[in-house]
Design a protein around this motif. Structure first.
Motif, PDB file in Angstrom:
ATOM      1  N   ASP A 240       0.840  -1.200   0.000  1.00 14.32           N
ATOM      2  CA  ASP A 240       0.000   0.000   0.000  1.00 14.32           C
ATOM      3  C   ASP A 240       0.872   1.247   0.000  1.00 14.32           C
ATOM      4  O   ASP A 240       1.490   1.592   1.008  1.00 14.32           O
ATOM      5  N   ALA A 243      -0.039   4.012   2.706  1.00 14.85           N
ATOM      6  CA  ALA A 243      -0.056   3.682   4.133  1.00 14.85           C
ATOM      7  C   ALA A 243       0.606   4.786   4.959  1.00 14.85           C
ATOM      8  O   ALA A 243       0.088   5.202   6.003  1.00 14.85           O
ATOM      9  N   ALA A 244       1.752   5.280   4.471  1.00 11.39           N
ATOM     10  CA  ALA A 244       2.461   6.335   5.202  1.00 11.39           C
ATOM     11  C   ALA A 244       1.637   7.617   5.257  1.00 11.39           C
ATOM     12  O   ALA A 244       1.634   8.335   6.269  1.00 11.39           O
ATOM     13  N   HIS A 245       0.909   7.917   4.163  1.00 11.94           N
ATOM     14  CA  HIS A 245       0.054   9.113   4.138  1.00 11.94           C
ATOM     15  C   HIS A 245      -1.046   9.006   5.186  1.00 11.94           C
ATOM     16  O   HIS A 245      -1.328   9.974   5.906  1.00 11.94           O
ATOM     17  N   ARG A 246      -1.688   7.859   5.262  1.00 10.81           N
ATOM     18  CA  ARG A 246      -2.777   7.694   6.219  1.00 10.81           C
ATOM     19  C   ARG A 246      -2.276   7.788   7.656  1.00 10.81           C
ATOM     20  O   ARG A 246      -2.931   8.346   8.527  1.00 10.81           O
ATOM     21  N   GLU A 247      -1.113   7.222   7.899  1.00 12.84           N
ATOM     22  CA  GLU A 247      -0.544   7.300   9.245  1.00 12.84           C
ATOM     23  C   GLU A 247      -0.195   8.733   9.603  1.00 12.84           C
ATOM     24  O   GLU A 247      -0.367   9.168  10.745  1.00 12.84           O
ATOM     25  N   LEU A 248       0.272   9.491   8.591  1.00 11.00           N
ATOM     26  CA  LEU A 248       0.677  10.877   8.830  1.00 11.00           C
ATOM     27  C   LEU A 248      -0.506  11.769   9.153  1.00 11.00           C
ATOM     28  O   LEU A 248      -0.385  12.719   9.932  1.00 11.00           O
ATOM     29  N   ASP A 250      -2.969  11.287  11.026  1.00  7.79           N
ATOM     30  CA  ASP A 250      -3.276  11.280  12.460  1.00  7.79           C
ATOM     31  C   ASP A 250      -2.268  12.091  13.275  1.00  7.79           C
ATOM     32  O   ASP A 250      -2.539  12.441  14.426  1.00  7.79           O
ATOM     33  N   LYS A 251      -1.119  12.385  12.668  1.00 10.28           N
ATOM     34  CA  LYS A 251      -0.061  13.087  13.405  1.00 10.28           C
ATOM     35  C   LYS A 251       0.043  14.565  13.032  1.00 10.28           C
ATOM     36  O   LYS A 251       0.589  15.366  13.782  1.00 10.28           O
TER      37      LYS A 251
END
Length: 268
Positions: A240, A243-248, A250-251
């Motif tokens: 994916d 994935a890194a974009h989605r995690e970012l 939230d931060k």
């Protein structure tokens, strides 16, 4: 011959009847369409006058496009929604709201009516459109610090691990409108899932996924060719890319978003 003459007369009578009906319909619809167009032109003209009057009298607080500044957003105002040709707006305009810093204004009935037409037109645009105009002023978005955004890009954000200002992001600000660029920054579109398919022979085929379900995986290989495999005969790994974009998401703080956008907007 009499039979032929009778048939001919009947045909002519039918033709005349149909022609008369068509003419009648055109005569009936013509004024109606013309009246509708005239009414629409009148509304458009009133909204155009109202826009000029609004920007002159109200724009310094409510924004030139009525989306708010020091004063509230009027496009989504319940007062505007319930107003009919200025019957509610007129009272507020003429009496003001001193407790909220809004001065009273001496405007004529026609000026109030035109402003109401403009605000109703803006509200209608908001309802009918699911997107923000491409011409959205960049000044409303550029509230961050480009240098701070660059630091975040290369540091805590981890953006440099996948992107480069001299590679995929070179000239990115010139390719998209400001609002599109900010939207793409937060919610990238397109296909970002990559499949790595390992065949029984050990050969690996890697590329962007075109289709995947419980039984089949299809991708574009390095040459751009379409390849399809049964999942029960190969090993499939899905990667994916977002994935890194989605995690970012939230931060990210508000400051991070504004600073990062300011940096991307500088890449022209």
């Amino acid at each position: 011959m009499p039979g032929h003459e009778l048939a001919s007369r009947r045909g002519i009578a039918t033709y005349v009847t149909l022609a008369t009906a068509v003419i009648f319909l055109f005569a009936w619809n013509g004024p109606t369409d013309s009246a509708a167009r005239s009414q629409g032109d009148t509304r458009d003209a009133a909204a155009a006058r109202g826009q000029r009057q609004f920007q002159q009298s109200c724009g310094f607080c409510h924004g030139a496009d009525a989306t708010g500044a020091r004063g509230p957003d009027l496009v989504r105002s319940t007062l505007v929604a319930h107003d009919v040709k200025g019957n509610l707006l007129g009272e507020v305009i003429r009496q003001g709201r001193p407790d909220k810093g809004m001065p009273a204004m001496s405007l004529t009935d026609d000026q109030v009516s035109d402003i109401a037409a403009f605000l109703h037109a803006r509200a209608a645009e908001g309802i009918e459109s699911a997107s923000v105009p491409k011409a959205y002023p960049v000044e409303k978005l550029l509230t961050g610090n480009a240098e701070a955004g660059k630091t975040y890009f290369n540091g805590a954000g981890g953006c440099k691990n996948c992107h480069s200002p001299t590679g995929d992001l070179a000239g990115v600000a010139a390719k998209h409108s400001p609002i599109e660029l900010q939207a793409r920054m937060l919610y990238p579109g397109g296909k970002h899932t990559t499949a790595v398919v390992t065949l029984a022979s050990g050969e690996q085929v890697k590329g962007p996924v075109e289709h995947v379900d419980e039984f089949v995986v299809a991708l574009r290989d390095a040459s751009g060719g379409f390849r399809s495999f049964r999942r029960d005969s190969v090993k499939v790994e899905l990667q994916d890319g977002l994935a890194a974009h989605r995690e970012l998401l939230d931060k990210l703080t508000q400051a991070d978003v504004h600073n990062l956008f300011a940096y991307l907007q500088s890449l022209k």
